[in-house]
Write an enzyme that holds these catalytic residues in place. Structure first.
Site, PDB file in Angstrom:
ATOM      1  N   SER A 121       0.919  -1.319   0.029  1.00  0.00           N
ATOM      2  CA  SER A 121       0.185  -0.142   0.002  1.00  0.00           C
ATOM      3  C   SER A 121       1.061   1.320  -0.075  1.00  0.00           C
ATOM      4  O   SER A 121       0.270   2.280  -0.284  1.00  0.00           O
ATOM      5  CB  SER A 121      -0.816   0.097   1.344  1.00  0.00           C
ATOM      6  OG  SER A 121      -1.508  -1.034   1.517  1.00  0.00           O
ATOM      7  N   HIS A 142      -2.520  -3.374  -6.700  1.00  0.00           N
ATOM      8  CA  HIS A 142      -2.726  -2.785  -5.352  1.00  0.00           C
ATOM      9  C   HIS A 142      -4.479  -3.235  -5.396  1.00  0.00           C
ATOM     10  O   HIS A 142      -5.060  -2.372  -5.991  1.00  0.00           O
ATOM     11  CB  HIS A 142      -2.557  -1.407  -4.820  1.00  0.00           C
ATOM     12  CG  HIS A 142      -3.142  -0.944  -3.798  1.00  0.00           C
ATOM     13  ND1 HIS A 142      -3.658   0.090  -3.298  1.00  0.00           N
ATOM     14  CD2 HIS A 142      -2.517  -1.683  -2.342  1.00  0.00           C
ATOM     15  CE1 HIS A 142      -4.045   0.264  -2.074  1.00  0.00           C
ATOM     16  NE2 HIS A 142      -3.566  -0.888  -1.462  1.00  0.00           N
ATOM     17  N   GLU A 154      -5.177  -0.124  -8.337  1.00  0.00           N
ATOM     18  CA  GLU A 154      -3.901   0.433  -8.856  1.00  0.00           C
ATOM     19  C   GLU A 154      -2.857  -0.398  -9.293  1.00  0.00           C
ATOM     20  O   GLU A 154      -2.316  -1.040  -8.793  1.00  0.00           O
ATOM     21  CB  GLU A 154      -3.772   1.294  -7.652  1.00  0.00           C
ATOM     22  CG  GLU A 154      -4.853   2.382  -7.092  1.00  0.00           C
ATOM     23  CD  GLU A 154      -4.285   3.150  -5.806  1.00  0.00           C
ATOM     24  OE1 GLU A 154      -4.493   4.442  -5.774  1.00  0.00           O
ATOM     25  OE2 GLU A 154      -3.886   2.694  -5.044  1.00  0.00           O
ATOM     26  N   ASN A 192      -4.691   5.774  -1.098  1.00  0.00           N
ATOM     27  CA  ASN A 192      -3.973   5.750   0.172  1.00  0.00           C
ATOM     28  C   ASN A 192      -3.442   7.006   0.613  1.00  0.00           C
ATOM     29  O   ASN A 192      -3.728   7.606   1.716  1.00  0.00           O
ATOM     30  CB  ASN A 192      -3.263   4.806   0.646  1.00  0.00           C
ATOM     31  CG  ASN A 192      -3.912   3.367   0.751  1.00  0.00           C
ATOM     32  OD1 ASN A 192      -5.025   3.369   0.831  1.00  0.00           O
ATOM     33  ND2 ASN A 192      -3.152   2.248   0.641  1.00  0.00           N
TER      34      ASN A 192
HETATM   35  N1  LIG Z   1      -5.574  -4.386   4.944  1.00  0.00           N
HETATM   36  C1  LIG Z   1      -5.801  -3.561   4.019  1.00  0.00           C
HETATM   37  O1  LIG Z   1      -7.024  -2.962   3.975  1.00  0.00           O
HETATM   38  C2  LIG Z   1      -5.002  -3.563   2.683  1.00  0.00           C
HETATM   39  C3  LIG Z   1      -5.398  -2.853   1.625  1.00  0.00           C
HETATM   40  C4  LIG Z   1      -4.597  -3.039   0.464  1.00  0.00           C
HETATM   41  C5  LIG Z   1      -3.328  -3.237   0.386  1.00  0.00           C
HETATM   42  N2  LIG Z   1      -2.719  -3.912   1.725  1.00  0.00           N
HETATM   43  C6  LIG Z   1      -1.297  -4.352   1.893  1.00  0.00           C
HETATM   44  O2  LIG Z   1      -1.381  -5.865   1.524  1.00  0.00           O
HETATM   45  C7  LIG Z   1      -0.236  -6.531   2.284  1.00  0.00           C
HETATM   46  C8  LIG Z   1      -0.963  -7.408   3.193  1.00  0.00           C
HETATM   47  O3  LIG Z   1      -1.809  -6.730   4.242  1.00  0.00           O
HETATM   48  P1  LIG Z   1      -2.745  -7.427   5.187  1.00  0.00           P
HETATM   49  O4  LIG Z   1      -3.588  -6.262   5.731  1.00  0.00           O
HETATM   50  O5  LIG Z   1      -3.517  -8.355   4.269  1.00  0.00           O
HETATM   51  O6  LIG Z   1      -1.703  -8.066   6.300  1.00  0.00           O
HETATM   52  P2  LIG Z   1      -2.345  -9.294   7.162  1.00  0.00           P
HETATM   53  O7  LIG Z   1      -1.408  -9.141   8.341  1.00  0.00           O
HETATM   54  O8  LIG Z   1      -3.713  -9.355   7.767  1.00  0.00           O
HETATM   55  O9  LIG Z   1      -1.862 -10.647   6.514  1.00  0.00           O
HETATM   56  C9  LIG Z   1      -0.442 -10.990   6.018  1.00  0.00           C
HETATM   57  C10 LIG Z   1      -0.311 -12.543   5.980  1.00  0.00           C
HETATM   58  O10 LIG Z   1       1.131 -12.606   5.459  1.00  0.00           O
HETATM   59  C11 LIG Z   1       1.371 -13.841   6.195  1.00  0.00           C
HETATM   60  N3  LIG Z   1       2.991 -13.943   5.933  1.00  0.00           N
HETATM   61  C12 LIG Z   1       3.663 -13.214   6.787  1.00  0.00           C
HETATM   62  N4  LIG Z   1       4.870 -13.784   6.498  1.00  0.00           N
HETATM   63  C13 LIG Z   1       4.991 -14.667   5.248  1.00  0.00           C
HETATM   64  C14 LIG Z   1       5.791 -15.467   4.509  1.00  0.00           C
HETATM   65  N5  LIG Z   1       7.222 -15.297   4.463  1.00  0.00           N
HETATM   66  N6  LIG Z   1       5.378 -16.141   3.398  1.00  0.00           N
HETATM   67  C15 LIG Z   1       4.175 -16.058   3.351  1.00  0.00           C
HETATM   68  N7  LIG Z   1       3.092 -15.533   4.205  1.00  0.00           N
HETATM   69  C16 LIG Z   1       3.588 -14.828   5.103  1.00  0.00           C
HETATM   70  C17 LIG Z   1       0.929 -13.759   7.473  1.00  0.00           C
HETATM   71  O11 LIG Z   1       0.848 -15.122   7.964  1.00  0.00           O
HETATM   72  C18 LIG Z   1      -0.517 -13.188   7.447  1.00  0.00           C
HETATM   73  O12 LIG Z   1      -1.433 -14.000   7.208  1.00  0.00           O
HETATM   74  C19 LIG Z   1       0.210  -5.264   3.022  1.00  0.00           C
HETATM   75  O13 LIG Z   1       1.386  -4.989   2.171  1.00  0.00           O
HETATM   76  C20 LIG Z   1      -0.548  -4.156   3.034  1.00  0.00           C
HETATM   77  O14 LIG Z   1      -0.018  -2.662   3.074  1.00  0.00           O
HETATM   78  C21 LIG Z   1      -3.615  -4.012   2.751  1.00  0.00           C
END
Ligand SMILES: NC(=O)c1ccc[n+]([C@@H]2O[C@H](COP(=O)([O-])OP(=O)(O)OC[C@H]3O[C@@H](n4cnc5c(N)ncnc54)[C@H](O)[C@@H]3O)[C@@H](O)[C@H]2O)c1
Length: 596
Positions: A121, A142, A154, A192
């Site tokens: 993000s 994204h 995006e 964002n």
């Molecule tokens: N939460 C949102 O609203 C949102 C929206 C768009 C983009 N994002 C982006 O998406 C990405 C993930 O965010 P999220 O909110 O889903 O996080 P999250 O914490 O909910 O999930 C992350 C997952 O990654 C797994 N993980 C960690 N290390 C790992 C590895 N080495 N190999 C495989 N899996 C692994 C974890 O076990 C976890 O299940 C981030 O870059 C975030 O910025 C988030």
């Protein structure tokens, strides 16, 4: 011919990853879904089945389709499972070193032609790409939360991403039924960059006890038509993720103080209050992962009885003014059964207001929302007057005259002399300090702000503004009155912009600055906010409707009061106003409305 993607990999099955898996599998693409451990894999699996089961229950997905969807997903631990996929989307936590490590590993494991994408993000896609030997095949894709629902993607191209890769990913987005905007690699991209300053500001308001979580969220939902309030959205995003995004944007985006994460966020993350995913964040949820909010120690007591606690009895209401707001407010009170005395500056003005109220009530009758009897009863409750002295025995006065402090102060001084003791005196000002008006009287404890939104008969929100001298009784009365009007009253402090304008206008101003910096176009920015965040209008559409002059005046007030450098009005906004491009009302603002 765009490249055909038959098998993709998703790394990380948290809030975003599980949703992204669903998007691909729903569209007939095989997915290898990878997690770090068996336990995390199982959590991801539970999220996916939970989401698809809900879709079946809502009749949005047939059972057979769900089974086919789930059969397309291969759940695995470890990146080695991704040897033969055409595209990988990484969705692990928002840490640069972790993402770089994963990309280096993917580069080693995947076929040479595989496209490697990150769902980051806020981190630099360029910095992630240089951890591989194929930065030209690295791109940002994204998605928005929840990925199966939100239409926007995006697509982030770095200076080295090859044009073929961009075109292939754009075609893939279309196949997934998404609308993409393609942009360059800047912290927070479009959505964002515009959203997180607002979210962080809302957390700051809550932290400063400026308003309750329920009131902040209700204000933005009802005042701006947003699908959810900022604190509920923070819980959905995940507070740990939100913290990381803000922190990165602060460091990468020019150290704008508005992106320095509110201290409360860090405390909540440390305490394990991560939002929906952990079952508790700003709100408490039925269980971890559940969208259902349950009452907790901070939930306000429900019902009108609680609202009326300590409130004075209001039967007779004076409304002063003859403009759009006064007219709407007279109608609202008359329909709710109050006896009204409307005071204007002369019989001619009264006749105009009376006509406008009648026209509006007639519309209600034509639309079947009001019976003829109720219309007559409402009109019968209004007395038209041009003399303030007629307000001697009203229980509440609502002032809606011109937005000039000297005029309002003189009016309140007169009301102070005329009105009976225990009257509640309310001002509808949207930008002046309520305390200035209150101090024009000898009874500041009885003075409160009642900020209605335009059009008052339709907009469900009223901001109840308490000054440092407003009594608890006055505030309770204002809350009880709003409830009888069928409005949601939200209580806030006496600061420039109250809740809604303070949170809305800096975001609009930021959109203008983004356009001015040529990062994106007005159309793409509008799309991004509508399709990525569910806003009913994009920022430029809204600015043209509100009026650029009005928006600039509000933004200037906010800047003057809060002295926040990031609130300085965008030069482009100033120039458009100077040029007379004020929006729809002059035929031209950010867009030319004469040609449509
Ligand atoms: N939460 C949102 O609203 C949102 C929206 C768009 C983009 N994002 C982006 O998406 C990405 C993930 O965010 P999220 O909110 O889903 O996080 P999250 O914490 O909910 O999930 C992350 C997952 O990654 C797994 N993980 C960690 N290390 C790992 C590895 N080495 N190999 C495989 N899996 C692994 C974890 O076990 C976890 O299940 C981030 O870059 C975030 O910025 C988030």
């Amino acid at each position: 011919m765009a490249r055909e993607f038959t098998k993709v990999g998703v790394v990380g099955l948290g809030t975003m990853g599980a949703g992204i898996v669903e998007v691909f599998a729903r569209n007939g693409i095989d997915v290898t879904a990878v997690e770090i451990s068996d336990a995390a894999l199982e959590r991801g699996q539970v999220t996916l089945t939970g989401s698809t089961d809900r879709a079946v229950a809502k009749g949005k997905l047939a059972e057979a389709e769900r089974d086919a969807l789930l059969a397309r997903v291969d759940f695995r631990v470890g990146l080695d499972a991704l040897r033969d996929v055409d595209l990988v989307i990484e969705a692990v936590p928002e840490h640069l070193d972790l993402k770089q490590r994963i990309f280096a590993e993917l580069d080693r494991v995947c076929k040479p032609e595989t496209i490697l994408a990150t769902n980051t993000s806020s981190l630099s896609v360029t910095e992630i790409s240089v951890a591989t030997s194929r930065p030209n095949q690295v791109i940002g894709i994204h998605f928005f939360n929840p990925a199966p629902v939100m239409k926007l993607v995006e697509v982030v191209r770095t200076v080295v991403t090859s044009a073929d890769v961009v075109a292939d990913v754009e075609a893939l987005c279309a196949r997934l039924g998404k609308v993409d905007v393609t942009i360059s690699d800047r912290a927070g991209f479009i959505a964002n960059a515009l959203l997180f300053g607002y979210l962080n500001h809302a957390v700051g308001m809550f932290e400063a006890r400026y308003a309750t979580r329920e009131d902040i969220d209700a204000a933005m939902k009802l005042g701006c038509g947003l699908p959810m309030g900022p604190l509920a959205l923070m819980d959905l995003i995940g507070l740990d993720t939100a913290y990381e995004i803000l922190d990165t944007m602060y460091r990468r985006g020019g150290r704008d103080r508005r992106h320095a994460p509110a201290p409360l966020l860090k405390q909540m993350v440390t305490a394990g209050l991560l939002g929906r995913k952990s079952g508790r964040g700003f709100y408490t949820y039925e269980r971890p992962g559940s969208p259902k909010v349950v009452p907790d120690a901070h939930t306000p007591p429900a019902g009108d009885a609680a609202l009326a606690d300590g409130a004075r009895t209001i039967a007779k209401v004076g409304v002063v003014g003859s403009g759009t707001m006064a007219t709407g407010i007279i109608e609202v009170f008359a329909k709710a059964g109050y006896e009204i005395i409307s005071v204007t500056r002369g019989a001619e003005k009264s006749a105009k207001v009376c006509e406008a109220v009648k026209t509006s009530l007639n519309k209600g009758v034509v639309r079947g929302k009001l019976s003829e009897t109720d219309r007559e009863a409402a009109l019968g409750r209004i007395t038209w007057s041009a003399t303030l002295e007629h307000l001697a025995d009203v229980d509440l006065v609502v002032e809606a005259v011109i937005e000039e402090l000297s005029v309002k102060k003189a009016l309140f001084a007169s009301l102070d002399e005329i009105c009976k003791p225990d009257v509640v005196l309310a001002t509808t000002t949207s930008s002046l300090p309520v305390i200035d008006v209150a101090m024009a009287t000898q009874r500041p404890a009885d003075v409160v702000g009642l900020h209605f939104f335009n059009p008052a008969p339709i907009m469900p929100l009223v901001e109840i503004v308490q000054t440092i001298r407003t009594s608890a009784e006055t505030s309770a009365t204002a809350r009880a009155v709003c409830a009888t009007l069928g409005k949601t009253g939200v209580v806030c402090g006496d600061r420039s912009g109250f809740i809604v304008n303070a949170l809305l206008f800096p975001y609009l101003n930021d959109a203008v600055k983004m356009l001015e910096a040529s990062y994106s176009t007005a159309d793409d920015i509008d799309y991004a906010m509508k399709l990525g965040c569910g806003y009913p209008m994009g920022p430029f559409e809204l600015l043209d409707v509100v009026g650029l002059d009005v928006s600039l005046a509000i933004q200037r007030e906010l800047y003057l009061e809060l002295r926040e450098p990031g609130f300085a009005p965008a030069p482009l906004l100033e120039h458009l106003v100077t040029a007379g491009y004020l929006g729809r009302k002059t035929g031209r603002g950010f867009r030319d409305h004469t040609r449509r």
